[in-house]
Design an enzyme around this catalytic site. Sequence first.
Site, mmCIF file in Angstrom:
data_model
loop_
_atom_site.group_PDB
_atom_site.id
_atom_site.type_symbol
_atom_site.label_atom_id
_atom_site.label_comp_id
_atom_site.label_asym_id
_atom_site.label_seq_id
_atom_site.Cartn_x
_atom_site.Cartn_y
_atom_site.Cartn_z
ATOM 1 N N VAL A 109 2.948 41.465 18.669
ATOM 2 C CA VAL A 109 2.946 40.431 17.626
ATOM 3 C C VAL A 109 1.646 40.487 16.823
ATOM 4 O O VAL A 109 1.655 40.312 15.599
ATOM 5 C CB VAL A 109 3.178 39.029 18.228
ATOM 6 C CG1 VAL A 109 3.162 37.959 17.141
ATOM 7 C CG2 VAL A 109 4.508 38.983 18.978
ATOM 8 N N CYS A 110 0.530 40.761 17.498
ATOM 9 C CA CYS A 110 -0.754 40.853 16.788
ATOM 10 C C CYS A 110 -0.752 42.014 15.800
ATOM 11 O O CYS A 110 -1.250 41.887 14.685
ATOM 12 C CB CYS A 110 -1.907 40.995 17.782
ATOM 13 S SG CYS A 110 -2.083 39.565 18.868
ATOM 14 N N THR A 111 -0.178 43.123 16.217
ATOM 15 C CA THR A 111 -0.080 44.278 15.321
ATOM 16 C C THR A 111 0.792 43.938 14.123
ATOM 17 O O THR A 111 0.422 44.213 12.972
ATOM 18 C CB THR A 111 0.467 45.503 16.078
ATOM 19 O OG1 THR A 111 -0.429 45.799 17.163
ATOM 20 C CG2 THR A 111 0.586 46.708 15.162
ATOM 21 N N MET B 132 -1.232 41.524 11.763
ATOM 22 C CA MET B 132 -2.288 42.174 10.981
ATOM 23 C C MET B 132 -1.684 43.128 9.945
ATOM 24 O O MET B 132 -2.183 43.229 8.824
ATOM 25 C CB MET B 132 -3.277 42.905 11.895
ATOM 26 C CG MET B 132 -4.127 41.970 12.757
ATOM 27 S SD MET B 132 -5.174 40.813 11.814
ATOM 28 C CE MET B 132 -4.343 39.254 12.145
#
Length: 159
Positions: A47-49, A52
């Site tokens: 999810v972070c990838t 960003m």
Amino acid sequence: MVTTGDAAPDFTAPLANGDIEEFTLSERLEDEAPIVLAFFPGAFTSVCTTEMCTFQDRLATFNDLDASVYGVSRDSPFTLNEFRAQNDLEFGLLSDYNKELIDDYDVEMDFADLGVYGVAKRSVFVVDGDGEVAYSWVSDDPGVEPDYDEVEAAVEDLS
């Protein structure tokens, strides 16, 4: 918790931008505000990838509004530089390795079942040129991404 209308806590942190530089929020406000601070739990997670990379996909819009975007996580600046390189991110990532920003912005969360403690909740703060938080969003669910249109609208309101 820091919320809309509050003075943004000032900080100095390592900036991973291909190199590693010192970043002080108050020193960047005059030339770069509004500044979007997008806190995320950890580099190289799904999810972070996605988050960003979505900010990267929308970077032209933020640039058109004369805004700057920075990701913020507890990862080391070396890890963040590799994360930037692997995902072709053109904006800088701030390393909160010692958890000072997470504490100052009161966005700490744990993944106790994974043995991971003291990472950032997924959250976004837009800081105006006077150092005031013009927009804040904090999620207790790390699987929820911010409303990117809402973040853009908050930045646009400052232009």
